[in-house]
Design an enzyme around this catalytic site. Structure first.
Site, mmCIF file in Angstrom:
data_model
loop_
_atom_site.group_PDB
_atom_site.id
_atom_site.type_symbol
_atom_site.label_atom_id
_atom_site.label_comp_id
_atom_site.label_asym_id
_atom_site.label_seq_id
_atom_site.Cartn_x
_atom_site.Cartn_y
_atom_site.Cartn_z
ATOM 1 N N ASN A 10 0.821 -1.176 -0.032
ATOM 2 C CA ASN A 10 0.211 -0.025 -0.114
ATOM 3 C C ASN A 10 0.880 1.292 -0.001
ATOM 4 O O ASN A 10 1.701 1.607 1.087
ATOM 5 C CB ASN A 10 -0.897 -0.142 1.230
ATOM 6 C CG ASN A 10 -1.844 1.251 1.165
ATOM 7 O OD1 ASN A 10 -1.665 2.033 0.398
ATOM 8 N ND2 ASN A 10 -2.659 1.291 2.414
ATOM 9 N N LYS A 12 0.036 4.299 -0.280
ATOM 10 C CA LYS A 12 -0.870 5.338 0.539
ATOM 11 C C LYS A 12 -0.561 6.652 -0.581
ATOM 12 O O LYS A 12 -0.728 6.548 -1.582
ATOM 13 C CB LYS A 12 -0.140 5.608 1.768
ATOM 14 C CG LYS A 12 -0.384 4.412 2.548
ATOM 15 C CD LYS A 12 -0.141 4.337 4.027
ATOM 16 C CE LYS A 12 -0.275 3.211 4.874
ATOM 17 N NZ LYS A 12 -0.187 3.163 6.319
ATOM 18 N N HIS A 96 -9.645 0.504 5.264
ATOM 19 C CA HIS A 96 -8.266 0.739 5.662
ATOM 20 C C HIS A 96 -8.364 1.896 6.838
ATOM 21 O O HIS A 96 -9.230 2.753 7.026
ATOM 22 C CB HIS A 96 -7.307 1.607 4.641
ATOM 23 C CG HIS A 96 -6.033 1.534 5.334
ATOM 24 N ND1 HIS A 96 -5.406 2.516 6.149
ATOM 25 C CD2 HIS A 96 -4.847 0.790 5.124
ATOM 26 C CE1 HIS A 96 -4.208 2.135 6.235
ATOM 27 N NE2 HIS A 96 -3.720 1.219 5.771
ATOM 28 N N GLU A 98 -6.959 4.063 8.431
ATOM 29 C CA GLU A 98 -6.725 5.685 7.893
ATOM 30 C C GLU A 98 -8.008 6.078 7.582
ATOM 31 O O GLU A 98 -8.226 7.543 7.946
ATOM 32 C CB GLU A 98 -5.569 5.721 7.102
ATOM 33 C CG GLU A 98 -4.444 5.513 7.777
ATOM 34 C CD GLU A 98 -3.138 5.384 6.670
ATOM 35 O OE1 GLU A 98 -2.085 4.989 7.245
ATOM 36 O OE2 GLU A 98 -3.339 5.274 5.593
ATOM 37 N N GLU A 166 -5.069 -5.428 10.621
ATOM 38 C CA GLU A 166 -4.051 -4.206 10.778
ATOM 39 C C GLU A 166 -4.357 -3.394 11.981
ATOM 40 O O GLU A 166 -5.111 -2.569 12.321
ATOM 41 C CB GLU A 166 -4.200 -3.117 9.752
ATOM 42 C CG GLU A 166 -3.845 -3.657 8.121
ATOM 43 C CD GLU A 166 -3.422 -2.507 7.205
ATOM 44 O OE1 GLU A 166 -2.442 -2.529 6.654
ATOM 45 O OE2 GLU A 166 -4.305 -1.598 7.137
ATOM 46 N N GLY A 172 2.602 2.420 10.991
ATOM 47 C CA GLY A 172 3.517 3.755 10.624
ATOM 48 C C GLY A 172 4.111 4.067 11.955
ATOM 49 O O GLY A 172 4.557 5.248 12.008
ATOM 50 N N SER A 212 3.513 -2.174 10.387
ATOM 51 C CA SER A 212 4.989 -2.093 10.219
ATOM 52 C C SER A 212 5.863 -3.207 9.829
ATOM 53 O O SER A 212 6.669 -3.834 10.664
ATOM 54 C CB SER A 212 5.369 -1.447 11.693
ATOM 55 O OG SER A 212 4.945 -0.414 11.987
#
Length: 254
Positions: A10, A12, A96, A98, A166, A172, A212
């Protein structure tokens, strides 16, 4: 036949035309396990989808990072599933963390998105996962089950769904779930599918880990029995992504 290992990258909201071309060149030149061992999918920003698709080796595939919840129309800034199909993009990432956290996408909204994307012929990488507060309060499985249920309530065919677990606290941040933590959630998630969908779906659906993942920790994570691959963020922009792809051999040689 076991579950084929799945590696997703991904990208992003990153990259320029030149940077994207450089990443693709690295991937095209990489020596990796064959398609019968690992499925590789990379997800560039919308602007670069067609460029990457035109340049990328044929045994790797391309995914969009999102799509709209229903047919296109007066939805400024959105991209429809029909458009992705028209461009020959086979996969889309939905739900996702985010987008859930920053844009307020609810479980029901994500479930609707997954169902619509599948109905249009897309394959879906459906993301689930808990925040640090939720993990520390002991509600990890309640959160992940609710997110998964919103999808299960809306679809009957899981053939084209990959579930990506996730943990938000590991995305991140440099923190990574230990192999035991990842395996625990993946195992319980598979048991949830067994109890609430079917034994066949639980056995065949790939549950991949994101958070990560890097070249240093991928092999130990890949060795876990219920970890069927990875959805990789930052490391997918770097040459070490090739090492992560190669970790699929941990499963194929087991």
């Amino acid at each position: 036949m076991g579950r084929k290992f799945f590696i997703g990258g991904n990208w992003k909201c990153n990259g320029t035309t030149e940077e994207v071309k450089k990443i693709v060149t690295t991937l095209n030149e990489a020596e990796v396990p064959p398609e019968d061992v690992v499925e590789v999918v990379v997800s560039p920003p919308f602007l670069f989808l067609t460029l990457v698709k035109s340049l990328l080796r044929s045994d790797f595939h391309v995914a969009a990072q999102n799509c709209w919840v229903r047919k296109g129309g007066a939805f400024t800034g959105e991209v429809s599933a029909e458009m992705l199909v028209n461009l020959g993009i086979p996969y889309v990432i939905l739900g996702h963390s985010e987008r859930r956290l920053l844009l307020g996408e609810s479980n029901d909204f994500v479930g609707d998105k997954v169902a619509y994307a599948l109905s249009q012929g897309l394959k879906v990488i459906a993301c689930v996962g808990e925040t640090l507060d939720q993990r520390e309060s002991g509600s990890t499985m309640d959160v992940v089950a609710a997110q998964t249920k919103a999808i299960a309530d809306r679809i009957s065919d899981w053939t084209n769904v990959v579930v990506a677990y996730e943990p938000v606290w590991a995305i991140g941040t440099g923190k990574v779930a230990t192999p035991a933590q990842a395996q625990e959630v993946h195992s319980v998630l598979r048991k949830w599918l067994h109890a609430n969908v079917s034994a066949e779906i639980a056995g065949s659906t790939r549950i991949i880990y994101g958070g990560s993942v890097n070249g240093a920790n991928c092999k130990e994570l890949a060795a876990q029995p219920d970890v069927d691959g990875f959805l990789v963020g930052g490391a997918s922009l770097k040459p070490e992504f090739v090492d992560i792809i190669k970790s699929a051999t941990v499963k194929s040689s087991a």
